[in-house]
Design a protein around this motif. Structure first.
Motif: not given
Length: 116
Positions: A2, A27-29
């Motif tokens: 990240v 990050s896809r979060s």
């Protein structure tokens, strides 16, 4: 990994405005909390403003009415619009995110100097 990258800092006269942006990559979060902190020389790093995924905002008292935080969840970005800047706002401003597994990440910081 990240990474947080801030942009938009610089020199501004008292009473002026600046807009900060922070792009989160790696990050896809969706980070539950995104925000901005600042650290002036010789002082601790303090919260300026935070915003949750639901849009709930929190500001330090000195920023209320002058700064506005916003975020774009689809782009994983957070913004800080600063109006009515004062010399005491001079500091390094850091982007911050808090997300899954209680992990937090910081940007590298961007200098804001308010001076005539």
């Amino acid at each position: 990994q990240v990474q947080l990258v801030e942009s938009g800092g610089g020199l501004v006269q008292p009473g002026g405005s600046l807009s900060l942006s922070c792009a989160v990559s790696g990050s896809r979060s969706t980070f539950y909390i995104m925000g901005w902190y600042r650290q002036a020389p010789g002082k601790q790093r303090d919260m300026v403003a935070t915003i949750t995924t639901g849009g709930f905002t929190n500001y330090t008292d000195s920023a209320k009415g002058r700064f506005t935080i916003s975020r774009d969840n689809s782009k994983n970005m957070v913004y800080l619009q600063m109006n009515g800047l004062k010399p005491e706002d001079t500091a390094v401003y850091y982007c911050y995110v808090f997300g899954p597994a209680a992990r937090q990440y910081w940007g590298q910081g961007t200098q804001i100097t308010v001076s005539s």
